[in-house]
Design a protein around this motif. Sequence first.
Motif, short mmCIF file in Angstrom:
data_model
loop_
_atom_site.label_atom_id
_atom_site.label_comp_id
_atom_site.label_asym_id
_atom_site.label_seq_id
_atom_site.Cartn_x
_atom_site.Cartn_y
_atom_site.Cartn_z
N ILE A 184 0.84 -1.21 0.00
CA ILE A 184 0.00 0.00 0.00
C ILE A 184 0.87 1.25 0.00
N SER A 185 1.98 1.24 0.76
CA SER A 185 2.81 2.44 0.89
C SER A 185 3.61 2.73 -0.40
N ASN A 186 3.99 1.68 -1.11
CA ASN A 186 4.78 1.89 -2.34
C ASN A 186 4.49 0.74 -3.31
N PRO A 187 3.26 0.75 -3.90
CA PRO A 187 2.79 -0.43 -4.64
C PRO A 187 3.69 -0.90 -5.76
N ILE A 188 4.06 -0.03 -6.68
CA ILE A 188 4.79 -0.48 -7.87
C ILE A 188 6.17 -1.00 -7.49
N LYS A 189 6.86 -0.26 -6.63
CA LYS A 189 8.21 -0.68 -6.23
C LYS A 189 8.17 -2.05 -5.54
N GLU A 190 7.19 -2.24 -4.66
CA GLU A 190 7.11 -3.50 -3.91
C GLU A 190 6.69 -4.66 -4.82
N LEU A 191 5.73 -4.40 -5.72
CA LEU A 191 5.29 -5.47 -6.64
C LEU A 191 6.43 -5.88 -7.57
N LEU A 192 7.22 -4.91 -8.02
CA LEU A 192 8.38 -5.24 -8.85
C LEU A 192 9.38 -6.08 -8.06
N SER A 193 9.60 -5.69 -6.82
CA SER A 193 10.53 -6.42 -5.96
C SER A 193 10.09 -7.87 -5.78
N LEU A 194 8.78 -8.07 -5.59
CA LEU A 194 8.24 -9.43 -5.44
C LEU A 194 8.40 -10.23 -6.74
N TYR A 195 8.16 -9.58 -7.87
CA TYR A 195 8.27 -10.25 -9.17
C TYR A 195 9.71 -10.69 -9.44
#
Length: 562
Positions: A184-195
């Motif tokens: 929630i706090s930094n969606p795109i950065k975190e989703l990329l990190s997970l990917y």
Amino acid sequence: MVKLKKQFAALLAQPLNGELSIQEIETLVEIPRHPSQGDIAFPCFALSKIRKQAPQTIAAKLASDLRSSLFEKIEAQGPYVNGFFNREELSKQALVNILNEGNSYGSATVGNGESITIDLSSPNIAKPFSMGHLRSTVIGNAIGNIAEKCGYQPIRINHIGDWGTQFGKLIAAYKHWGDEQTVISNPIKELLSLYVRFHKEAETQPELENEARRWFKKLEEKDEEATALWKWFREESLKEFSKIYSLLDIEFDTFHGEAFYNDKMEKTVELLVERGLLTESDGAEVVRLDEHDLPPCLIKKSDGATLYATRDLTAALYRQNMYHFTKSLYIVGHEQSLHFQQIFLVLQKLGCPWAKEMVHVPFGFILKDGKKMSTRKGKIVLLEEVIQEAITLAKQNIEARNPELSDKEEVAKQIGVGAVIFHDLKNERLNNIEFSLEDMLKFEGETGLYVQYTHARACSILRKAKNVNGLEKGLNDDYSWQLIKTLMSFPEVIQKSFNRYEPSQIAKYLMDVAQEFNMFYSHVKVLQDDNRLESRVSLIKAVTIVLKEGLRLLGIKAPQQM
């Protein structure tokens, strides 16, 4: 210049008496590289083969036979017939034409208001908008502007990548290592990190790939948890994308992505079955393309999952039904050439005559250190960061050169965004571009800033000459004439750019106009009070019209002050 070529061809056709058709003559007509060779030329080599005479002999005879008020003189130079236009008359006609038409100068009606669908940009959700997405976005937008200038109605389609096995991977990664508050706090950065982490972990834990496939299957079956996560990822991504498109000032007619076609694909499969085109191959369902020496087009995997081909076929059928397009363009990297070849051929086999007007418009990569940027390996450069840095540098440049400038923020944005777009579009689209922030943000040489600055300089001259109006005479000095000839070729450049789907034609042309203008400005006293003052001011007005409109076609603003 197209009209003048036609007139020269018609003039030549009279003494040639049918030896060559007007169309053949027009094809042979050239524009000489050096002013000493005239403004237009006809090589006599083709006639030499017909008449069995030396081309020099033919050129001398033709030159002596030709007379026209269009030319100051026509002479033979070796095997060429060279024409020197009547500068006084033609320059006046050209300037009157450009000033009267204004921003409409260069427009054509060849499109007859017919629709062209343009599939462009198409980033994947849950991933940041990287420099890798820039090319499809700005090339596609420019082609849309150019198509509209040629009389078509462009329909810009952002076919968002919001479906596919990567979402199984992302959901699996989120379930293993994700944290709701962090996303929630930094969606795109975190989703990329997970990917990126998923791909790294899968190298030593191959069972993760099976888990990802199971999650994607759940998503296809509308599982509640999988669907909720997917919707969340999608909404957050679209918010981020909208910031980029706002910065680039690009709008779309539709954001229908891959998921939009989920409930429409079965009809496509049924249509393929009805036409007897679907066959089984190793458990998968395919359309064979053996007669074209191509591998089969995969429609369904052995587990029943759909593929990109299924969606693109469905999307094409939907778009034709919705928009009745005359042409359909796909602005997608050259690595997808085989895919589109297959799609277009399958549609032709389905009996869709319009499939022949579907075109894949490929382009090269933006490279970093000689290699393609890869999201899964985390090797990307974020487009928003590049644009913001370009804007910051533009602000610094304005503060140093013109600190009193009003509306500095807006002008800096126009310069920064223009620098990024022009750096891409000045390159032929099939070429790879090495990413270099330093080159992109240079404020000299072949840059968007150079063209924008030239426009602003011309506007400054017009402000000084605000009470000068009228156009009594033409201009016949070398510098004015060279610039006017360049301005006259704008409609031809637009048409060529559209025919080739090549915005770089316009970017290179604008560089030529800017260079010709600056050459003219450094050698001619524009505001000298004599009997050609009005004509020179009219020429400056014509330059601003062409530069502003040319930049607009590329998706770039033209500030009046910098």
